[in-house]
Design an enzyme around this catalytic site. Structure first.
Site, PDB file in Angstrom:
ATOM      1  CG  ASN A 296      -1.728   1.227   1.406  1.00 32.52           C
ATOM      2  OD1 ASN A 296      -1.806   2.046   0.481  1.00 32.52           O
ATOM      3  ND2 ASN A 296      -2.352   1.384   2.566  1.00 32.52           N
ATOM      4  CD1 TRP A 297       3.505   0.869  -2.850  1.00 31.58           C
ATOM      5  CD2 TRP A 297       3.564   2.014  -4.782  1.00 31.58           C
ATOM      6  NE1 TRP A 297       4.194   0.112  -3.766  1.00 31.58           N
ATOM      7  CE2 TRP A 297       4.247   0.789  -4.959  1.00 31.58           C
ATOM      8  CE3 TRP A 297       3.479   2.895  -5.869  1.00 31.58           C
ATOM      9  CZ2 TRP A 297       4.848   0.429  -6.180  1.00 31.58           C
ATOM     10  CZ3 TRP A 297       4.053   2.535  -7.084  1.00 31.58           C
ATOM     11  CH2 TRP A 297       4.744   1.312  -7.224  1.00 31.58           C
ATOM     12  CE  LYS A 298      -0.194   3.276   4.687  1.00 28.72           C
ATOM     13  NZ  LYS A 298      -0.079   3.348   6.134  1.00 28.72           N
TER      14      LYS A 298
ATOM     15  CG  HIS B 282      -5.874   1.962   5.167  1.00 24.80           C
ATOM     16  ND1 HIS B 282      -5.404   2.945   5.994  1.00 24.80           N
ATOM     17  CD2 HIS B 282      -4.869   1.064   5.033  1.00 24.80           C
ATOM     18  CE1 HIS B 282      -4.153   2.660   6.337  1.00 24.80           C
ATOM     19  NE2 HIS B 282      -3.807   1.528   5.770  1.00 24.80           N
TER      20      HIS B 282
ATOM     21  CD  GLU C 115      -2.834   5.554   6.675  1.00 23.49           C
ATOM     22  OE1 GLU C 115      -2.813   5.573   5.435  1.00 23.49           O
ATOM     23  OE2 GLU C 115      -1.933   5.031   7.366  1.00 23.49           O
TER      24      GLU C 115
ATOM     25  CD  GLU D 239      -3.510  -2.491   7.468  1.00 21.19           C
ATOM     26  OE1 GLU D 239      -2.369  -2.634   7.035  1.00 21.19           O
ATOM     27  OE2 GLU D 239      -4.219  -1.516   7.175  1.00 21.19           O
TER      28      GLU D 239
ATOM     29  N   GLY E  75       2.376   2.257  10.647  1.00 21.78           N
ATOM     30  CA  GLY E  75       3.332   3.346  10.457  1.00 21.78           C
ATOM     31  C   GLY E  75       4.063   3.758  11.719  1.00 21.78           C
TER      32      GLY E  75
ATOM     33  CB  SER F  93       5.150  -1.626  11.759  1.00 21.93           C
ATOM     34  OG  SER F  93       4.691  -0.303  11.989  1.00 21.93           O
TER      35      SER F  93
ATOM     36  N   GLY G 148       2.748  -1.112   4.276  1.00 26.26           N
ATOM     37  CA  GLY G 148       2.827   0.295   3.887  1.00 26.26           C
ATOM     38  C   GLY G 148       4.270   0.712   3.674  1.00 26.26           C
ATOM     39  N   GLY G 149       4.878   1.251   4.719  1.00 24.01           N
ATOM     40  CA  GLY G 149       6.224   1.824   4.622  1.00 24.01           C
ATOM     41  C   GLY G 149       7.240   0.948   3.913  1.00 24.01           C
TER      42      GLY G 149
HETATM   43  P1  PGA Z   1       2.722   0.260   7.561  1.00 23.40           P
HETATM   44  O1  PGA Z   1       1.299   0.481   6.904  1.00 23.40           O
HETATM   45  O2  PGA Z   1       3.275  -1.030   7.028  1.00 23.40           O
HETATM   46  O3  PGA Z   1       3.539   1.456   7.165  1.00 23.40           O
HETATM   47  O4  PGA Z   1       2.496   0.186   9.023  1.00 23.40           O
HETATM   48  C1  PGA Z   1       0.391  -0.582   6.746  1.00 23.40           C
HETATM   49  C2  PGA Z   1      -0.899  -0.079   6.178  1.00 23.40           C
HETATM   50  O5  PGA Z   1      -1.322   1.019   6.527  1.00 23.40           O
HETATM   51  O6  PGA Z   1      -1.540  -0.757   5.368  1.00 23.40           O
END
Ligand code: PGA
Length: 294
Positions: free
Chosen positions: A53-55, A138, A140, A210, A216, A256, A277-278
């Site tokens: 997930n590149w956000k 998600h 966010e 999650e 993050g 993470s 994500g990251g």
């Molecule tokens: P993260 O993000 O790996 O940076 O914690 C995961 C996500 O939000 O899907």
């Protein structure tokens, strides 16, 4: 040989519990060794899904370069792989991924079909540029954009109606884990997000568990915390759909995930993949995650 591999994977997941024997998850996992073995063996019927997930990251040139790395790294991977990229790069990334095993995903979708919805992106638009996955729910989108379970449900059903695959994200806040309401919070999100979704449609649903406090933050849930909630999610599907449907559900862990944590997480019997994500923005890290070892 195969059994030995599975057993060693189990040891890795259970072994991570050493030193935290007082935790509920560990006590339960020790008390149920037989069901863990059964579950792990059955998991062989589920193909793991690693999703990036590149956000809101990358510019076009970076997106294209990263997609190439992911396509190459996925070549011998046992898991299915997908990357959820920003809308403006879907078409370009789709071309890079052509002929590879990597699926293309979007990070959001509009709940309407077409028309005067400025800024909206429809399922038809996503399909026309080669998307096969869409994220919904998600944390966010829930926290920053105020998306309710009702809206998430509309989006999820729109994705399913279009024949796309939906990665529905659920997870608890730190306070909710601390006050012991994780399973209840997740169940409420599942009830809301999947309202009106049939058992047949579950074939196109992946759940991403999650924990919000792990997204993050560098704080990954321990394998036993994650396993415990994944087992609860699977149990929810058994109770609300059927045991057969529950066994087939692909349930990813997200929060993470890194090359250092993926192997242990993936060795847990009810963890069927990762939403990353990251670390999905760093080619060699994501390449290692895709090729996790259990
Ligand atoms: P993260 O993000 O790996 O940076 O914690 C995961 C996500 O939000 O899907």
């Amino acid at each position: 040989m195969r059994v030995l591999i599975l057993l060693s994977a189990l040891t890795a997941c259970a072994g991570a519990s050493v030193g935290v024997a007082s935790r509920r998850g560990f006590a339960q996992s020790v008390a149920r060794p037989a069901s863990r073995v059964t579950s792990r063996v059955t998991m062989a019927a589920r193909t793991a899904l690693i999703a990036g997930n590149w956000k809101m990251n990358t510019v076009l040139s970076e997106a294209v370069a990263l997609a190439k790395v992911v396509a190459d790294a996925s070549q011998g991977a046992a898991a299915d792989v997908t990357i959820c990229v920003p809308f403006p790069y879907l078409d370009a990334v789709s071309r890079v991924l052509a002929g590879s095993k990597v699926g293309l995903g979007a990070q959001d979708v509009c709940e309407y079909d077409k028309g005067a919805y400025t800024g909206g992106v429809s399922t038809a638009m996503l399909q026309s540029v080669g998307c096969s996955y869409v994220l919904t729910g998600h944390s966010e989108r829930r926290a920053i954009f105020g998306e309710s379970d009702e809206l998430i449900n509309k989006k999820t059903r729109k994705v399913l109606a279009a024949g796309l695959k939906c990665i529905l994200c659920v997870g608890e806040l730190k306070e909710q884990r601390e006050d012991g309401s994780t399973d209840q919070v997740v169940a409420t999100q599942l009830v809301g997000g999947l309202k009106g979704v049939s058992e047949a449609e579950l074939a196109n649903i992946v759940i991403a568990y999650e924990p919000v406090w792990a997204i993050g933050t560098g704080l990954t849930a321990t394998p036993e915390q994650a396993q415990e909630t994944h087992a609860a999610v699977r149990k929810w599907f058994a109770a609300n759909y059927s045991p057969a449907a529950a066994e087939k559900m692909v349930i990813q862990y997200g929060g993470s995930v890194t090359p250092d944590t993926v192997d242990e997480l993936m060795s847990c019997p009810d963890i069927d993949g990762a939403l990353v994500g990251g670390a999905s923005l760093i080619g060699d890290k994501f390449a290692r995650i895709i090729n996790f070892v259990v």
